[in-house]
Design an enzyme around this catalytic site. Structure first.
Site, PDB file in Angstrom:
ATOM      1  N   LYS A   1      -7.027   3.452   8.381  1.00 34.22           N
ATOM      2  CA  LYS A   1      -6.038   4.396   7.854  1.00 34.22           C
ATOM      3  C   LYS A   1      -6.597   5.822   7.819  1.00 34.22           C
ATOM      4  CE  LYS A   1      -3.688   0.954   4.959  1.00 34.22           C
ATOM      5  NZ  LYS A   1      -3.364   0.533   3.578  1.00 34.22           N
TER       6      LYS A   1
ATOM      7  N   SER B   1       0.804  -1.224   0.000  1.00 37.36           N
ATOM      8  CA  SER B   1       0.000   0.000   0.000  1.00 37.36           C
ATOM      9  C   SER B   1       0.836   1.274   0.000  1.00 37.36           C
ATOM     10  CB  SER B   1      -0.940   0.008   1.206  1.00 37.36           C
ATOM     11  OG  SER B   1      -0.196  -0.020   2.408  1.00 37.36           O
TER      12      SER B   1
END
EC number: 3.4.21.-
Length: 854
Positions: free
Chosen positions: A787, A744
């Site tokens: 996140k 990511s």
């Protein structure tokens, strides 16, 4: 535990030693036991403690003389493992036999015959085993008879009375039993002066009573202390025989089916097995379980009590009768009340509460619904464990928590087979035995932290437990009969699903429990945490009040976590500081006032001004403030000290080659800085920060993508030169002690490299996450909600996400979405447009026209 054998053998052996004129040594190695050894009695003593094992190895097994076989057997003051409290009187004994085993652990069993009493004077050596200096108290068997005077009428009467009572006790027992025949023979051949010690070893008596008999060195006193125990045993047998006669008429108890072919030193054993059999027949257990239990009862009837399997079988039957085969908790299902209870106990968790209410609704419509297998996955401190207890209360069921963290033995789940020493059922069956119902709520805490050991895989053993189609016939190795677990509501908790095996994860319904936003933490602190801390510290609302700004300061500057455990600890620190001030105020009020008017006036002139009393932690308080104490932002910072977290983003991002990425951890989302720089070299890519293999591959992929689009990104290099010529690229991920891995960070590394080569600065209020490909596509990633919450906690106001993660924005609280801007990108060009202030111009690549030669 020690077990009585044939006392006459010990007396005969002791008599031989007496005729051999063997005296007791001045120093004896000590053997510590929980029971009491009497002179003339033989017992088996298991040896397992370290000091006793050393004594057997270094003293008994290494020597072969007769004197080396004599040891001191000392009882403890209480039947415990406390070696410091030894009894002052012990028994010298001779070791007749030593047997040992190495499985499952080294252990010995000693056959010891008592010789005489001794007084423990002092401990000479403590290591490797105890050696003591002793003084002999009474004479060896056979010597006391010569000392009894003929004119000692009182002692002779006691001896005659004692022998009559002993004969009466033997006559009351069944002469067909081998133990009774052996005692009858012993009574006829045993000297009268040895009767008290032998009888004290066979009658029922407490540990204290046995120690009192051991302390009786005088023979007359020994007879006087033992005679009441003998009479009490006789009266007990008379009452027992009378009760049996009233209940069963003239039926002889020795002719009952359960007493044939057996021997018991205590007739009460027969009644206990009869009661156990009655309990099995009265228990509402399935037929297959009752059949197995009755078969074990028949084995128990034919088994002597001193056999090790006797206790194992008895414990097994008792467990079978105590299990809740049909007992259930009554349920009163009220969906509205359950919703109110869950909302009152926990804030947020909408997805979790929705699933519980769905289960209640279906359960109310269909009473035979099987219990679901739910797994709450989320960072620590978000309330996964406590919500399980709230669910049990809303359902009206019993609650039981099983901690699986660190479990590495499958026997903890399935139990041990009864062929092993110390076998016991698994935690599931033990939990059912504890709660007493077959439909409790079981919380399997930390199911992701089980590990595989040398004794099997506990996660594989959980497959049958957590399978709704199989757990109706769950078979524990200890029980060895199926038990129905289909009515149990299993709730598992985990921080991550990555460490849960796929087969086990497939059997559970995963429910994500994300972290909390600042607004949610503020509400939780005000409504739940603060009242709890006030109560635990002896405070109330009339003593302490905290402003909303102070709570926000604690959340933003002293905690940066997904859960609320750190927030609760900080609130506890504030409460402790205020508790000190409250106690000081009460103490100052109770102090006597000065009687001199002049001194009183002088003290009043030195009082501190009222405006200086508001700051609780800057200076001592001369005049205690009035309650309640109100803490604002400044007072909280004085109490807690220097803030742990500051807004450092602006200072770290104001230069090229730096960007903020987003990462997911089992403890919640985290922001991650990525830094890059150019140095002279030979074209190498240097990566630091304890990175995993996947993240290293993402960095190489991002670099190659930049090198293949030099012209489009406006990177200026000499014509025909390479981007990496005479240049090394160093990419660093701070917090190098924390391992990092995953794809990511691809868009973040790409943005950092473009910023480094173009000299442009990345926006300081934007964070990003996403995986990239060689063609520049942005692929979706996981943990988007955690996140985004981490970026919001860090003060970010913009976030770059893959376009295919758009559906996950629906789970983000509306308060967070109102504070942030989201850029959904499908290509790296869109990422660069959003990452740089004023956009990023992508120069289209010039098309090459090939002139035809036709």
């Amino acid at each position: 535990m020690s077990e009585l054998l044939n006392p006459i053998e010990g007396v005969l052996l002791a008599s031989k030693m007496a005729t051999s004129n063997i005296k007791l040594p001045r120093r004896l190695p000590l053997l510590l036991i929980d029971g009491v050894l009497f002179p003339g009695a033989s017992i088996r003593i298991p040896v397992s403690s370290e000091k006793n094992m050393n004594m057997v190895r270094n003293h008994l097994l290494s020597r072969s003389t007769l004197s080396s076989a004599i040891i001191g057997v000392v009882p403890r003051e209480t039947q415990s493992s406390d070696e410091a409290r030894l009894h002052s009187v012990g028994t010298a004994g001779i070791v007749i036999q030593v047997t040992g085993t190495n499985w499952p652990r080294p252990a010995y069993t000693l056959l010891v015959t008592g010789l005489c009493r001794f007084k423990l004077e002092r401990i000479v050596e403590k290591s490797p085993y105890l050696i003591a200096s002793v003084a002999q108290l009474d004479r060896l068997p056979g010597e006391e008879a010569a000392e009894i005077e003929e004119n000692n009428t009182e002692l002779l009467d006691l001896m005659e009375q004692f022998r009559e009572q002993a004969t009466k006790l033997i006559d009351m027992l069944d002469l067909s039993l081998p133990a009774v025949v052996r005692l009858k023979r012993l009574l006829n051949s045993l000297p009268t002066e040895s009767l008290p010690d032998v009888c004290a070893a066979i009658v029922r008596a407490s540990h204290t009573e046995r120690l009192q008999i051991l302390d009786a060195v005088d023979l007359a006193e020994r007879f006087r202390k033992t005679l009441p125990l003998l009479v009490r045993q006789i009266e007990g047998l008379q009452l027992l025989q009378k009760a049996r006669k009233d209940d069963m008429g003239h039926l002889d108890i020795t002719k009952l089916p359960f007493s044939r072919g057996k021997f018991y030193d205590d007739p009460d054993k027969v009644d206990e097995i009869a009661l156990l059999e009655k309990k099995v027949r009265d228990t509402e257990m399935p037929e297959h379980a009752k059949k197995v239990s009755l078969r074990e009862i028949q084995r128990l009837k034919k088994m002597p009590p001193h056999m090790p399997d006797h206790a194992v079988t008895r414990n097994y039957i008792e467990l079978m009768t105590e299990l809740p085969w049909v007992t259930q908790s009554p349920e009163v299902i009220d969906i509205n009340k359950s919703r109110e209870d869950l909302d009152a106990d926990h804030y947020g968790m909408k997805k979790l509460k929705k699933r519980v209410l769905e289960y209640l609704a279906v359960k109310q419509l269909k009473s035979t619904l099987k219990g679901p297998i739910l797994c709450f996955v989320g960072p620590p401190g978000v309330g996964k464990t406590s919500v399980g207890r709230s669910i049990a209360q809303s359902l009206g069921r019993e609650f039981h928590r099983i901690s699986l963290g660190g479990v590495c033995d499958q026997s903890d789940i399935r139990g041990h087979r009864r062929t092993y020493i110390g076998s016991m059922p698994g935690r599931i069956i033990q939990g059912l035995r504890t709660v007493g119902v077959k439909n409790p709520v079981f919380l399997l805490d930390e199911i992701d932290k089980m590990s595989t050991g040398v004794h099997g895989d506990p996660a594989a053993a959980m497959l049958e437990v957590l399978d709704p189609e199989q757990n109706c016939n769950f078979t524990d190795h200890y029980l060895n009969v199926p038990f129905d677990l289909s009515q149990v509501l299993f709730i598992a908790t985990a921080n991550t699903v990555r460490t849960i095996p796929p087969a086990l994860r497939d059997r559970m319904e995963i429910i994500s429990v994300p972290g909390y936003t600042h607004n949610e933490k503020e509400l939780i602190a005000r409504n739940h945490l603060l009242p709890k801390q006030l109560n635990e510290h002896g405070l109330n609302d009339q003593m302490l009040q905290i402003t909303d700004e102070a709570i926000r300061t604690i959340i933003s500057k002293y905690t940066r976590e997904a859960g609320v455990r750190g927030l609760e600890r900080k609130l506890g620190a504030v409460c402790r500081a205020v508790a000190v001030k409250v106690v000081e105020q009460r103490s100052s009020i109770l102090q006597p006032k000065p009687t001199d008017i002049g001194e009183d006036e002088e003290s009043n002139t030195n009082d501190m001004p009222n405006e200086e009393c508001g700051n609780l932690a800057l200076s001592p308080i001369a005049v205690p403030p009035e309650l309640p104490i109100v803490l604002d932002e400044e007072a909280v910072m004085d109490i807690l000290g220097t803030p742990l977290y500051e807004n450092e983003i602006t200072g770290r991002l104001g230069q090229p080659g730096v960007a903020v990425g987003l990462a997911w951890t089992p403890a919640g989302g985290e922001i991650m800085y990525v830094e890059a720089t150019k140095i002279e070299g030979d074209g190498q890519l240097i990566l630091t920060g304890q990175l995993g293999k996947v993240m290293k591959e993402s960095a190489q992929l991002a670099l190659n993508l930049v090198r293949s689009h030099i012209y489009e990104y406006g990177i200026r290099i000499p014509h025909g030169a390479d981007l990496m010529e005479n240049t090394d690229i160093h990419i660093h991920f701070p917090a190098g002690a924390v391992g990092k891995d995953g794809p990511s960070a691809g868009v973040t590394i790409l943005t950092v490299l473009v910023s480094l080569f173009t000299g442009r600065i990345v926006r300081s209020d934007i964070a990003m996450t996403g995986e990239i490909t060689l063609r520049g596509l942005v692929l979706p990633v996981g943990g988007v909600k955690d996140k985004v919450l981490a970026a919001h906690r860090a003060g970010m106001r913009s976030c770059i996400l893959p376009v295919r993660n758009e559906k996950e924005l629906l789970e983000i609280p509306q308060s967070v979405k109102n504070d942030m801007n989201f850029y959904l990108c499908s290509h790296v060009d869109e990422v660069l447009q959003a990452a740089f202030e004023g956009g990023f111009v992508i120069t289209p690549k010039k098309s090459q026209h090939i002139k035809s030669k036709l």
